[in-house]
Design a protein around this motif. Structure first.
Motif, mmCIF file in Angstrom:
data_model
loop_
_atom_site.group_PDB
_atom_site.id
_atom_site.type_symbol
_atom_site.label_atom_id
_atom_site.label_comp_id
_atom_site.label_asym_id
_atom_site.label_seq_id
_atom_site.Cartn_x
_atom_site.Cartn_y
_atom_site.Cartn_z
ATOM 1 N N ASP A 1 42.301 38.955 43.322
ATOM 2 C CA ASP A 1 42.750 37.699 43.925
ATOM 3 C C ASP A 1 43.949 37.984 44.826
ATOM 4 O O ASP A 1 44.981 38.476 44.360
ATOM 5 N N VAL B 1 39.850 37.841 38.120
ATOM 6 C CA VAL B 1 40.920 37.863 39.118
ATOM 7 C C VAL B 1 41.538 39.241 39.275
ATOM 8 O O VAL B 1 42.296 39.485 40.217
ATOM 9 N N ARG C 1 36.533 33.198 35.887
ATOM 10 C CA ARG C 1 36.636 33.916 37.153
ATOM 11 C C ARG C 1 37.394 35.217 36.938
ATOM 12 O O ARG C 1 38.455 35.246 36.315
#
Length: 672
Positions: free
Chosen positions: A331, A316, A314
């Motif tokens: 994020d 971020v 992922r």
């Protein structure tokens, strides 16, 4: 298999506290040494050269894929080679040397999974121009005590090291061989690092591909096909088996370039924006088949230059560089955590890396540093009670006293033709505002690299500690300041590029920062600029120190494979455009070759070269030395055996620093 220095060191301590972790690190690295009051420098000039030029105590700090462990490269401890120390980040900390060899150094490492890492080795004591037979890769157990040779075949290149997702093999890497003549990669293969077994990949890869971008599963999503002049980039979206064209153009003038691809197929690209061509980061829109018009990340006045921060595949955030490094978090939880970190460590900059990012059990490392402080490593574990979450790992360079270091400032000035010219100034301690200091113009190599960022730098700090104002221009050609700034250097070696260097000094003198006592210094392209500066602007410089420097442009652009390390494709396509054509531009090249201008150089010269340099062969230095002798200006001359394009041996780094100090003191006068 290498010879171990006995069993790996293991320290068992109480639950993580700042004191406990620092003590464990001292045991693991051997840094717990006493220092008498007489040994402590009182003034900057008392700091010995080895403090500025030796290897770092703690380097390459990296969390394992899930944050279970933390690895640190360390050369600390009397007589130790560079090894890897691993911390188990559990309630009870275990610190051990996972990889330490008697007769070779760890040059780099990468985690394969939470329990195993690949370690690459190289004997740095042979010098930068030599490579021992032991320059190999090993599979190392993070728990210590297990080191096995990995059977990479000759010519193997590591392409991808997938994240160990559940249900997928966690012990394999993707490798491929590269054609020596075309640069194209052969069919990739999976290599099991534990058994050494190779398995042919079933990937459908384009013929002639010279590089790839992978997702976290090790699946190629972007492929590059280069022929030296043009670049064709193909894409394969998630869920598709077909490669389709993405963009094509001349390598030096591409419309945009891929930067990263995510597991769901989102492609990020960089493209030039505005009249100065500052690179910005955008998402690629597959429907319009073009970069989105609105930038995702931009840095006015600077190119986007960044690394993607990933967690289990992922994305971020990105770590980018403007005048100093910084982070843009995608994020929201990490954005909030960065604010907490910055409040806790308000001085300097904070580089945060994380696993299970933003989660209740997040593990993060924080590296806090500044222009005067090489930095301190910290560990944060969200799952612990609040009072125990933070722990200091250790200082990157334990013997650097920030109170004795110099401050660094960034300026933008105007060159003589009006071009925006970034300049770094390192101001020695003891120099009051309005009181100028003798100056050293320090020219970076490359030239198509960024000279520096705001932070601690050994060479500029060393020179400043001796009382000199250090001026570092980001002359045209330096990257990071827009495509227009970079491309303004094409065909301008010794010309507009050299004027930028002179203009930086003239500006500093006009600002009463620098006196009329100045020398010029630099390595590689910087060494070239030293010699051209003495020839083109002789009234500005009282001396010049050049190491591993280019002196003969005709030799540089023609070259030979057995002489230097430029590729045939670069010599055929990019070098003629960026430096000059060896036939069409021969008169320009000769007019700007220092080796042919020795009779103009009246100032004292220091020349230093590596005996085995393949980037700038020793012939450049020997020809320059002989030309200066013939012109009646015999230079100080040193050749370091075994060294290549720079000094790997610590003894040579210190020796050269002592030579520089004596040379500048002789011709500029001792510093403060």
């Amino acid at each position: 298999m290498k010879r171990w220095m006995g069993a790996p060191t293991t320290a068992r301590v109480k639950p993580m506290t700042a004191w406990a972790l620092a003590a464990a690190m001292a045991v693991a690295t051997g840094t717990a040494t006493a220092q008498t009051a007489a040994d402590v420098p009182k003034k900057p000039r008392d700091v010995p050269p080895q403090v500025f030029f030796r290897g770092a105590d703690l380097d390459m700090t990296t969390l394992s894929p899930t944050g279970k462990r933390l690895a640190v490269a360390s050369s600390a401890g009397a007589g130790l080679r560079v090894g890897v120390v691993v911390f188990d980040l559990t309630d009870k900390i275990e610190a051990r040397r996972a990889a330490q060899f008697r007769d070779i150094d760890v040059s780099s490492y990468q985690w394969v999974n939470d329990d195993k890492m690949i370690v690459w080795t190289w004997d740095r004591r042979l010098g930068s121009g030599r490579y021992s037979d032991d320059a190999n890769q090993y599979l190392v157990s993070a728990a210590g005590g297990s080191v096995e040779h990995i059977r990479f075949e000759r010519g193997d290149q590591l392409l991808a090291l997938p994240f160990p997702h559940p249900g997928e093999p966690a012990n394999r890497v993707l490798v491929a061989k590269t054609s020596y003549t075309s640069g194209a990669m052969l069919q990739p293969a999976w290599l099991n690092v534990e058994t050494g077994r190779r398995t042919a990949s079933d990937m459908d890869t384009p013929q002639g591909a010279t590089g790839y971008l992978f997702d976290s599963h090790g699946v190629p999503r972007v492929a590059y096909i280069d022929d030296g002049k043009r670049r064709k980039i193909l894409q394969r979206p998630a869920g598709s088996k077909d490669w389709t064209p993405l963009v094509e153009g001349e390598q030096l003038h591409m419309p945009f370039e891929p930067a990263a691809v995510t597991d769901d197929g989102q492609l990020y690209v960089t493209s030039a924006s505005g009249p100065q061509g500052y690179d910005v980061l955008t998402r690629y829109d597959r429907e319009t088949q073009a970069p989105e018009p609105r930038p995702l990340v931009s840095a006015p006045g600077f190119d986007y230059q960044g690394d993607f921060l990933r967690d289990a595949g992922r994305v971020v955030g990105v770590r980018l560089v403007t005048d100093a490094p910084g982070t843009v978090w995608f994020d929201p939880e990490m954005k909030r955590f960065q604010a907490v970190v910055d409040a806790r460590f308000p001085e300097g900059i904070n580089d945060v890396r994380c696993r299970r990012c933003g989660k209740p059990d997040m593990v993060a490392t924080v590296f806090n540093s500044s222009d005067r402080d090489p930095g301190t490593h910290w560990v944060y574990r969200a799952a612990l009670p609040e009072a125990e979450r933070w722990a200091v790992l250790g200082r990157r360079r334990s013997d650097v006293d920030p109170s004795l270091m110099a401050s660094v400032d960034f300026h933008r000035i105007k060159a003589r033709d009006g071009r925006d010219l970034p300049v770094w100034i390192t101001l020695p301690q003891g120099v009051k505002p309005g009181h100028a200091a003798p100056a050293i113009v320090l020219v970076h190599g490359g030239p198509w690299v960024r000279g520096r960022v705001w932070g601690w730098d050994g060479m500029s700090q060393f020179l400043a500690s001796r009382g000199y104002l250090v001026i570092e221009p980001e002359f045209r050609g330096s990257i990071g300041y827009g495509n227009a700034h970079m491309k303004a250097s094409f065909g301008q070696w010794g010309q507009a590029m050299q004027d930028d260097v002179a203009d930086a000094l003239l500006w500093a003198q006009g600002q009463k920062l620098a006196t009329d006592k100045a020398c010029i210094a630099g390595a590689s392209y910087g060494g070239y600029a030293v010699m051209m500066g003495l020839a083109k602007h002789p009234s500005l410089y009282r001396c010049g120190a050049a190491w591993v420097g280019v002196t003969d442009l005709e030799l540089l652009v023609k070259g030979e494979r057995w002489v230097d390390d430029d590729s045939d494709l670069a010599r055929k396509y990019s070098i003629p455009e960026m430096i000059g054509d060896p036939v069409k531009d021969i008169e320009m090249l000769r007019a700007n070759s220092p080796v042919l201008l020795a009779d103009r150089m009246k100032a004292p010269v220091l020349l230093a070269y590596g005996e085995m340099d393949r980037r700038v062969p020793l012939a450049h230095g020997e020809r320059m030395r002989d030309a200066l002798i013939k012109a009646g200006n015999t230079p100080e001359w040193v050749v370091y055996p075994g060294e290549g394009h720079g000094w790997a041996k610590n003894v040579n780094r210190v020796d050269f620093a002592n030579r520089l100090e004596a040379f500048f003191a002789k011709h500029l006068g001792a510093g403060n």
